[in-house]
Design an enzyme around this catalytic site. Sequence first.
Site, short mmCIF file in Angstrom:
data_model
loop_
_atom_site.label_atom_id
_atom_site.label_comp_id
_atom_site.label_asym_id
_atom_site.label_seq_id
_atom_site.Cartn_x
_atom_site.Cartn_y
_atom_site.Cartn_z
N LYS A 166 80.00 13.43 42.71
CA LYS A 166 79.39 14.40 41.43
C LYS A 166 77.96 14.74 41.62
O LYS A 166 76.99 14.67 41.11
CB LYS A 166 79.32 13.38 40.11
CG LYS A 166 80.67 12.85 39.83
CD LYS A 166 80.72 12.10 38.39
CE LYS A 166 82.06 11.63 38.27
NZ LYS A 166 82.73 10.82 38.97
N ASN A 216 69.84 23.79 47.51
CA ASN A 216 69.29 23.18 48.58
C ASN A 216 69.18 21.77 48.71
O ASN A 216 69.27 21.46 49.87
CB ASN A 216 67.64 23.67 48.57
CG ASN A 216 66.94 23.36 49.89
OD1 ASN A 216 67.50 23.75 51.10
ND2 ASN A 216 65.78 22.48 49.90
P1 BMP Z 1 89.19 3.55 36.20
O1 BMP Z 1 90.80 4.07 36.29
O2 BMP Z 1 88.92 2.21 36.93
O3 BMP Z 1 88.52 3.71 34.76
O4 BMP Z 1 88.59 4.63 37.13
C1 BMP Z 1 88.43 5.69 36.90
C2 BMP Z 1 87.64 6.52 38.01
O5 BMP Z 1 87.53 7.94 37.81
C3 BMP Z 1 86.26 6.14 38.20
O6 BMP Z 1 86.09 6.03 39.75
C4 BMP Z 1 85.30 7.26 37.73
O7 BMP Z 1 84.25 7.42 38.41
C5 BMP Z 1 86.21 8.31 37.86
N1 BMP Z 1 85.87 9.33 36.48
C6 BMP Z 1 86.20 8.96 35.59
O8 BMP Z 1 86.75 8.03 35.07
N2 BMP Z 1 86.12 9.92 34.38
C7 BMP Z 1 85.49 11.15 34.61
O9 BMP Z 1 85.39 11.89 33.82
C8 BMP Z 1 85.45 11.61 35.85
C9 BMP Z 1 85.65 10.62 36.93
O10 BMP Z 1 85.18 11.20 38.15
#
Ligand code: BMP
Length: 260
Positions: free
Chosen positions: A94, A100
Site C-alpha cells: 500500500k 521519488n
Molecule cells: P482478514 O481476512 O484476516 O480480515 O485479512 C484481510 C487482509 O486484506 C489483510 O491483509 C488486510 O491488510 C487486507 N485488506 C483489507 O482487509 N481491506 C482492504 O480494503 C485492503 C486490504 O489490503
Amino acid sequence: MTTKMKTYGERAISLPNKTARELLTLMERKKSNLAVALDVTTKQEFLDIADKVGPHICCLKTHVDILEDFDQDLIDKLKKLQKKHDFIIFEDRKFADIGNTVKHQYSKGIYKIAEWADIVDAHAIPGDGIITGLKEIGLPLNRGLLLLAEMSSKGNLATGAYTEATIEMAKRHKDFVIGFISGKKFNSCEELIIMTPGISLDVSNDDLGQQYKTPRNVIENGSDIIIVGRGIYGKGKDAVIEAQRYRNAGWNAYLEKLES
Ligand code: BMP
C-alpha cells in the site's frame, strides 16, 4: 443478445502486462481464484502455512513488515515454495507517497520488495506520480501494480469520486496497472483484475472495522480473486481444510457466474 463472460484464460491472452497474463493463466490451470492473506508475525508460521495452503491458491499476499524475524532466508524459502506450488506473490505494501520516495521503498531498504514480489499495491492519493515512480522500477522486471479503488473497512474514504478518479488513473497506465483492490468490477475497464479482501464464510466483521462478505457476494459483483486471511488460519482453524473450503466456494461461484 448477451455476450458470454470470458474465462480467466481467455482474458489473459489480450493483456499487455506479463504478470497479469501469468496470474490469469495460472488461475485457469490451477482452478483457483483464492489468494491467502498471510498475516502472521513469525517466519516459521509463515512458511508452515504457505506450504500448507500453497496447493490451493493462485496468489500469496504478504505483509513482510509484520514479520519479527524477516531475513533473506525467508525470501529464498518463499521463492522455493512459489516454484513448488505455483502461485503469484503479492506484497500488500500500500505505497502512498510521492514517486521519488516510493521508488526507493519498492527497490531498496531491508525488504527489496521489487526483487521478489510479482505484484504490489498503491493508494491513488498522491496522483499519477506514484505510478510513474513505481513503474520505473517494476516494469523492467515485468511486475504489476494494483490500485486501491475501494477498501473493505468501515468508514473508509475510498468511495464515489475518489474511486472514479482512481479508475481513470489506472486507465492511463495499462502497461503496469493490472487491476484494483475493490469489491466489484468497474464497467469501463472490465479487463482489469479485481482482487477483493474482507471475505469470510462465517463472520460479518471483526472488532477493528473490518467488514466481511462471502465469496459468492463479491464474485457475483465481478470480483476475480477472493483474498482470505484469518478465515483460513485463524484460531482453532485447520488451514488446509479451510483453504479447500474457500477455494471451492470461490471457484464454484466463478463457474456459476460463467454459466449465468
Ligand atoms: P482478514 O481476512 O484476516 O480480515 O485479512 C484481510 C487482509 O486484506 C489483510 O491483509 C488486510 O491488510 C487486507 N485488506 C483489507 O482487509 N481491506 C482492504 O480494503 C485492503 C486490504 O489490503
